[in-house]
Structure formats: structure tokens, C-alpha cells
Design a protein around this motif. Structure first.
Motif, PDB file in Angstrom:
ATOM      1  N   MET A  26       3.234 -15.477 -16.233  1.00 52.81           N
ATOM      2  CA  MET A  26       4.078 -14.288 -15.682  1.00 52.81           C
ATOM      3  C   MET A  26       4.715 -14.284 -14.406  1.00 52.81           C
ATOM      4  SD  MET A  26       2.634 -10.282 -16.133  1.00 52.81           S
ATOM      5  CE  MET A  26       0.870 -10.980 -16.640  1.00 52.81           C
ATOM      6  N   GLN A  27       5.698 -13.852 -14.364  1.00 52.92           N
ATOM      7  CA  GLN A  27       6.521 -13.908 -12.991  1.00 52.92           C
ATOM      8  C   GLN A  27       7.507 -12.776 -12.789  1.00 52.92           C
ATOM      9  OE1 GLN A  27       9.242 -16.980 -12.274  1.00 52.92           O
ATOM     10  NE2 GLN A  27      10.245 -16.994 -14.020  1.00 52.92           N
ATOM     11  N   VAL A  28       7.818 -12.348 -11.852  1.00 52.39           N
ATOM     12  CA  VAL A  28       8.810 -11.276 -11.305  1.00 52.39           C
ATOM     13  C   VAL A  28      10.121 -11.974 -11.322  1.00 52.39           C
ATOM     14  CG1 VAL A  28       9.751  -9.723  -9.615  1.00 52.39           C
ATOM     15  CG2 VAL A  28       7.380  -9.798  -9.846  1.00 52.39           C
ATOM     16  N   GLY A  29      11.028 -11.624 -12.255  1.00 51.78           N
ATOM     17  CA  GLY A  29      12.365 -12.329 -12.348  1.00 51.78           C
ATOM     18  C   GLY A  29      13.340 -11.755 -11.426  1.00 51.78           C
ATOM     19  N   GLU A  65      13.150 -18.713  -8.079  1.00 52.07           N
ATOM     20  CA  GLU A  65      12.949 -18.102  -9.381  1.00 52.07           C
ATOM     21  C   GLU A  65      13.308 -16.665  -9.429  1.00 52.07           C
ATOM     22  OE1 GLU A  65       9.413 -19.077 -11.287  1.00 52.07           O
ATOM     23  OE2 GLU A  65       9.408 -21.075 -10.525  1.00 52.07           O
ATOM     24  N   THR A  66      12.929 -16.233  -8.422  1.00 55.63           N
ATOM     25  CA  THR A  66      13.086 -14.385  -8.325  1.00 55.63           C
ATOM     26  C   THR A  66      14.435 -14.149  -7.793  1.00 55.63           C
ATOM     27  OG1 THR A  66      10.923 -14.053  -8.106  1.00 55.63           O
ATOM     28  CG2 THR A  66      12.096 -12.230  -7.547  1.00 55.63           C
ATOM     29  N   GLY A  67      15.227 -13.342  -8.472  1.00 58.67           N
ATOM     30  CA  GLY A  67      16.683 -13.026  -7.784  1.00 58.67           C
ATOM     31  C   GLY A  67      16.490 -11.479  -7.624  1.00 58.67           C
ATOM     32  N   LEU A  68      17.893 -11.116  -7.039  1.00 53.63           N
ATOM     33  CA  LEU A  68      18.286  -9.413  -6.772  1.00 53.63           C
ATOM     34  C   LEU A  68      19.185  -9.437  -7.804  1.00 53.63           C
ATOM     35  CD1 LEU A  68      18.846  -9.504  -2.922  1.00 53.63           C
ATOM     36  CD2 LEU A  68      16.641  -8.808  -4.328  1.00 53.63           C
ATOM     37  N   LEU A  69      18.981  -8.289  -8.371  1.00 51.53           N
ATOM     38  CA  LEU A  69      19.949  -7.497  -9.222  1.00 51.53           C
ATOM     39  C   LEU A  69      20.798  -6.704  -8.643  1.00 51.53           C
ATOM     40  CD1 LEU A  69      21.374  -7.132 -12.182  1.00 51.53           C
ATOM     41  CD2 LEU A  69      19.737  -5.063 -12.251  1.00 51.53           C
ATOM     42  N   LEU A  70      21.967  -6.876  -8.096  1.00 46.92           N
ATOM     43  CA  LEU A  70      22.793  -6.132  -7.217  1.00 46.92           C
ATOM     44  C   LEU A  70      23.276  -4.968  -8.269  1.00 46.92           C
ATOM     45  CD1 LEU A  70      24.703  -8.740  -5.028  1.00 46.92           C
ATOM     46  CD2 LEU A  70      22.490  -7.538  -4.742  1.00 46.92           C
ATOM     47  N   ALA A  71      22.899  -3.925  -8.088  1.00 42.80           N
ATOM     48  CA  ALA A  71      23.161  -2.631  -8.936  1.00 42.80           C
ATOM     49  C   ALA A  71      24.112  -1.486  -8.236  1.00 42.80           C
ATOM     50  CB  ALA A  71      22.042  -1.775  -9.510  1.00 42.80           C
TER      51      ALA A  71
END
Length: 130
Positions: free
Chosen positions: A1-4, A53-59
Motif C-alpha cells: 500500500m502507498q499514498v499515490g 512515487e507520491t504526487g500532488l493532484l493540483l485541483a
């Protein structure tokens, strides 16, 4: 498991992309048209540091309620942490690029740290080895 991904609410896509990619040096992983749950068009924009591995979703904020959290997602606390191998050169590069640091860099038991503010107004720790 990981925070994506972690969502970061921003005022505008292109300015946020420019900050994270051109200033911080993140990779633009995806920028695709999408649709909000209410049917309005939006973009699916993902950035991440090279090799991460973890990215930012720019919303982009969608409506007045979401607009109120831009820059305040962590209620004024440092909520994001950018770990780098070469603290001094990264710090100097970001200062030269006009990134707003809220105080001088300092050494703590866990390494070098300096707090900066992103384009939306959120506080980040720039962290590196002492």
C-alpha cells in the motif's frame, strides 16, 4: 500500500503548474481534460518530484467553499515536506527563483530546514541533511 496522490487546491492550473514544475523542479506527470461530478469541465493535473512515487493532484477550486481553503489546507501549519539531498544548493536555487521563505534556514536535530510558501499560500518545509 502507498499514498499515490495528495490533493492541493489551487486558484488556477497553469500558474500552479508553472510554480511546481518551473520553480520547484517537479515533473508534470499528467494534464488531461476531465469532468467534475457536477458535469463541469476540469483538468486532471498531477505533478511530483523527480523519482518520487507520491504526487500532488493540483485541483482548481470549484466554487466559493473550495476557494476558501486555497492556501489554508492545513490551517496555517506546515503541511507539506520537500526532502532534498543537497539542501544548500536547492535552498539557494529557490531563493534565486523568488520563492518566499518565511524565515532563515536553520539546523535542527533532524537536519537542515527552511519554511517556504507555495503559490497557493500553503507552508512547506524544505528538508535536507545537516
Amino acid at each position: 500500500m502507498q499514498v499515490g496522490l495528495v490533493t492541493l487546491v489551487v486558484d488556477e492550473y497553469d500558474a500552479a503548474i508553472a510554480f511546481f514544475v518551473d520553480v520547484l523542479g517537479f515533473d508534470l506527470v499528467e494534464d488531461s481534460p476531465s469532468t467534475a461530478t457536477n458535469g463541469r469541465p476540469k483538468r486532471w493535473v498531477v505533478v511530483r518530484p523527480p523519482g518520487a512515487e507520491t504526487g500532488l493532484l493540483l485541483a482548481r477550486a470549484d466554487g466559493p467553499e473550495q476557494a476558501t481553503v486555497v492556501g489554508k489546507q492545513t490551517a496555517g501549519r506546515v503541511g507539506f515536506f520537500l526532502q532534498v539531498d543537497d539542501f544548500e544548493s536547492t535552498y539557494e536555487r529557490l531563493v534565486s527563483a523568488g520563492v518566499e521563505f518565511v524565515g532563515p534556514a536553520r539546523t535542527e536535530p533532524y537536519g537542515r530546514v527552511a519554511v517556504f510558501v507555495d503559490i497557493a499560500g500553503n507552508s512547506w518545509d524544505l528538508l535536507g541533511p545537516a
